[in-house]
Design an enzyme around this catalytic site. Structure first.
Site, PDB file in Angstrom:
ATOM      1  N   ASP A 284      71.158  31.866  69.766  1.00 12.74           N
ATOM      2  CA  ASP A 284      72.552  32.290  69.650  1.00 12.74           C
ATOM      3  C   ASP A 284      73.152  32.618  71.020  1.00 12.74           C
ATOM      4  OD1 ASP A 284      74.760  33.310  67.893  1.00 12.74           O
ATOM      5  OD2 ASP A 284      74.275  35.197  68.889  1.00 12.74           O
ATOM      6  N   GLU A 326      73.461  27.255  70.720  1.00 13.81           N
ATOM      7  CA  GLU A 326      74.779  27.618  70.212  1.00 13.81           C
ATOM      8  C   GLU A 326      75.599  28.016  71.433  1.00 13.81           C
ATOM      9  OE1 GLU A 326      78.003  30.168  68.465  1.00 13.81           O
ATOM     10  OE2 GLU A 326      76.372  30.982  69.639  1.00 13.81           O
ATOM     11  N   HIS A 395      80.173  29.326  59.984  1.00 13.83           N
ATOM     12  CA  HIS A 395      80.502  30.722  59.669  1.00 13.83           C
ATOM     13  C   HIS A 395      81.490  31.323  60.667  1.00 13.83           C
ATOM     14  CE1 HIS A 395      77.693  30.991  62.917  1.00 13.83           C
ATOM     15  NE2 HIS A 395      77.967  32.274  63.049  1.00 13.83           N
ATOM     16  N   ASP A 396      81.718  30.642  61.781  1.00 12.50           N
ATOM     17  CA  ASP A 396      82.606  31.177  62.816  1.00 12.50           C
ATOM     18  C   ASP A 396      84.013  30.593  62.700  1.00 12.50           C
ATOM     19  OD1 ASP A 396      81.021  33.064  64.102  1.00 12.50           O
ATOM     20  OD2 ASP A 396      80.037  31.557  65.351  1.00 12.50           O
ATOM     21  N   ARG A 520      86.623  36.341  59.655  1.00 11.11           N
ATOM     22  CA  ARG A 520      85.680  35.233  59.458  1.00 11.11           C
ATOM     23  C   ARG A 520      84.989  35.355  58.097  1.00 11.11           C
ATOM     24  NH1 ARG A 520      81.997  35.635  64.683  1.00 11.11           N
ATOM     25  NH2 ARG A 520      82.227  37.821  64.122  1.00 11.11           N
TER      26      ARG A 520
HETATM   27  C1  GLC Z   1      77.485  33.569  67.814  1.00  5.46           C
HETATM   28  C2  GLC Z   1      77.572  33.651  66.316  1.00  5.46           C
HETATM   29  C3  GLC Z   1      78.703  34.564  65.939  1.00  5.46           C
HETATM   30  C4  GLC Z   1      78.453  35.927  66.528  1.00  5.46           C
HETATM   31  C5  GLC Z   1      78.211  35.840  68.035  1.00  5.46           C
HETATM   32  C6  GLC Z   1      77.638  37.108  68.568  1.00  5.46           C
HETATM   33  O1  GLC Z   1      78.595  32.998  68.365  1.00  5.46           O
HETATM   34  O2  GLC Z   1      77.743  32.383  65.782  1.00  5.46           O
HETATM   35  O3  GLC Z   1      78.848  34.657  64.547  1.00  5.46           O
HETATM   36  O4  GLC Z   1      79.543  36.770  66.278  1.00  5.46           O
HETATM   37  O5  GLC Z   1      77.261  34.837  68.350  1.00  5.46           O
HETATM   38  O6  GLC Z   1      76.315  37.253  68.138  1.00  5.46           O
END
Ligand code: GLC
Length: 657
Positions: A284, A326, A395-396, A520
């Protein structure tokens, strides 16, 4: 010379390992460590070589790799070896993914296990289970504020449930993707608690400052990630009386990777989950791993070195395990997360294709593929043995992270265009039936992103509400068109749970104090399994979408040209509304598929003759593999109905394009 030094060092380190480690049968481990030691040592040295404790930490790192290797069970070792032999295994077109929250999808992990057959029915064989680790009840960022990296949130289940799920997935040839939140922890994590209690070793795990002097310097160049709900990048901790770096929410403390102890802890955690059966680990927020005053603190070179080092360490202990990056950053930065100056991926093998995702939404709003075509063309090529995770929703929020140069190139003003998109998807634009909401509005810059489910953003929620059958039909076609692209683009398509049933926005988050501040949640649904049964009832929205996707997934798996060997060619057309690209398999050159997608509400024509320089196409009748139908041809033109896409195949087509 350096190589020699690192080799004799390797022998010294191996001699210094704890006797209980040395006693084990470490045959494969030694071979792989030998092969990767030069890279591991030089990267670790690059990052931490200036420290007095460098050598001691290097031994710690090797010990972690060895200990986790010893724990790795036989079945996983076998799979490591099989994947080493067939090292392009994940580029195959057979993989189709879904991302889901265990609770939203099926209550808990046991529920997910019980619903694997539903996923198989659709054709999904790779499942990303959103974060499921222990985190505080309220301040959890949907699980991305982890308070214990080795325990499951009791609401979702137990470690035994994960083991059961992993083994049941393995039996079904399904891949398990798990998150490791590498950039930060919850402020309730033991490391943070010990830092608060004054243990300086743990204070060093984070960026902690006695006053605002350095934080203010950082703030000069750091953007804000959640400007409305969590402005700024630092939070004052009352107990410590100090400032802590918190780039995301105020309760998410950023880990300090300039401390090798943090790096070693994280490698240990990644390998722990690899040993619990994760086939793929989603890392992440990787763009944020290194912070430097005077920069935006994203995409720093050291962040890339950390990822390379993580990959090399994983390669030694669990070589069958892949990484997903990510990194939702500028298009030219994203591809760097595969690695640079290399032939095959050396950081993460897989990365979210946030660029394609945002471009697809642009095409939905504008009903043309101008920016989409331009953006794809500008996207830097990727390495071999690297692949995209192609998605429509997740999910974002949807960030409008296009390149301004591209926006201008196709004739829009960047600021005005972003305002249009925001207005369009929030339904403020005249004629738009989208039901999104602005997310992360920054009042200083005027920027905002977009929340909302796929179905609600394409207008299905409004169409169902008004009972407008023609509009419902259009929306379903658009949903299938967007999926038709991610299924054929090259990479692993990742369907977002609920989208396969046309799930609309869930507004109930507003009544939950812990969620109300983060919209979200409106696109993180709870699956209504009674409604899901409607997928069996002919003519329902659910059956039209589910069956449509199921069919497309089945067809995708049968088309070798859809495997990702960087074998996509974007074709110029005269028609702005169309996206046209060709896929052909390097080893099966006759297996050509032409993907044609029309984003407009009116039928569009594609002049097949113009696709070739030697304009003598003798077009026979190409077949659309997606529907099994013969598309309409008028003269040399293919007629593409509104919101329709084709996967065209025809031997002679292969010869001319
Ligand atoms: C990533 C996740 C997101 C989260 C962020 C901080 O971007 O996809 O949902 O808020 O990291 O962990």
């Amino acid at each position: 010379m350096y190589e020699q030094v690192s080799h004799s060092l390797l022998n010294e380190i191996l001699d210094e390992l704890k006797p209980e480690i040395r006693r084990q049968n470490l045959r494969h481990f030694y071979t792989r460590l030998g092969a990767n030691f030069y890279a591991v040592h030089s990267l670790f040295h690059h990052l931490y070589g200036h420290r007095d404790d460098f050598r001691a930490r290097m031994i710690d790192l090797v010990e972690v790799m060895a200990s986790r290797y010893i724990e790795r069970d036989e079945a996983l070792e076998r799979s490591d070896m099989a994947r080493e032999m067939d090292h392009n295994w994940f580029l195959d077109q057979e993989w189709v993914g879904m991302a889901l929250y265990a609770d939203g999808f099926a209550g808990n992990l046991k529920g997910v296990n019980a619903h694997l057959s539903y996923l198989q029915e659709l054709g999904v064989n790779l499942v990303h289970i959103m974060p499921m680790l222990l985190c505080p009840d309220g301040a959890s960022d949907g699980g991305y504020a982890v308070s214990d990296f080795r325990h499951i949130n009791p609401r979702l289940g137990t470690l035994d449930d994960v083991d059961a799920l992993a083994s049941s997935m393995r039996k079904r040839d399904m891949l398990l993707v798990l998150d490791v939140v590498v950039n930060h922890t919850s402020d309730e994590h033991e490391w943070a608690r010990r830092a608060r209690d004054g243990e300086s070793a743990y204070e060093d795990y984070y960026y902690v400052f006695p006053d605002r002097e350095i934080p203010d310097m950082f703030e000069e160049t750091m953007p804000e990630i959640f400007p409305d709900s969590s402005p700024g990048n630092f939070t004052f901790d009352e107990r410590m009386g100090k400032w802590v770096m918190t780039v995301f929410n105020s309760y998410q403390w950023d880990l300090n990777y300039s401390n090798p102890a943090v790096f070693i802890e994280m490698v240990d955690i990644i390998l722990y989950w690899a040993n619990r059966g994760a086939d793929i680990v989603r890392l992440d927020a990787v763009a944020f791993l290194w912070k430097k005053v005077g920069t935006i603190c994203q995409n720093e070179r050291e962040a890339h070195l950390i990822l390379q080092l993580m990959k090399d360490c994983c390669q030694v202990t669990a070589p069958g395990v892949l990484f997903i990056a990510e990194a939702i950053v500028a298009p030219f930065e994203i591809t760097k997360y595969f690695g640079e100056d290399a032939i095959v991926a050396k950081e993460c093998e897989i990365a979210y294709n946030a660029t394609l995702m945002a471009l697809l939404w642009d095409a939905v709003a504008t009903r043309n593929a101008r920016l989409l075509n331009r953006g794809i063309r500008s996207q830097p090529g990727k390495l071999d043995r690297a692949t995209w995770l192609n998605y429509v929703r997740c999910h974002d929020d949807i960030g409008l992270g296009f390149d301004d140069v591209d926006i201008e190139h196709v004739g829009y003003d960047p600021r005005a265009h972003r305002t249009f998109l925001l207005d369009y998807f929030t339904g403020a634009y005249d004629g738009s039936t989208a039901r999104g909401r602005p997310f992360g509005r920054n009042h200083k810059t005027g920027d905002a992103r977009i929340s909302g489910s796929l179905a609600s953003l394409v207008g299905l929620e409004a169409a169902i509400e008004s009972g407008d059958e023609a509009a419902i039909d259009r929306c379903i076609r658009l949903i299938l068109l967007l999926h038709g692209i991610i299924l054929s683009y090259g990479g692993i398509p990742l369907i977002y749970y609920g989208d396969e049933l046309g799930t609309t926005n869930d507004y109930s988050f507003a009544n939950d104090a812990d969620r109300a501040g983060d919209n979200r949640w409106m696109h993180r649904p709870r699956i209504d399994w009674e409604r899901a049964e409607r997928r069996y009832r002919h003519g329902t929205v659910e059956s039209r979408i589910f069956d449509g996707l199921k069919r497309l997934i089945g067809v995708r798996k049968s088309i070798k040209a859809f495997a990702d060997f960087n074998n996509r060619e974007l074709l110029e057309t005269e028609n702005d509304h169309l996206l046209v690209f060709k896929r052909s398999h390097p080893e099966h050159p006759a297996d050509v598929v032409l993907v044609v997608a029309n984003f407009d509400a009116r039928p569009q024509h594609l002049d097949l003759g113009r696709l070739t320089a030697s304009a003598h196409p003798e077009i026979a009748r190409p077949t659309d593999l997606a529907s099994g139908e013969l598309p309409a041809i008028q003269g040399n033109s293919l007629v593409v109905p509104p919101y329709r896409f084709y996967w065209l195949t025809e031997q002679r087509l292969a010869g001319i394009i």
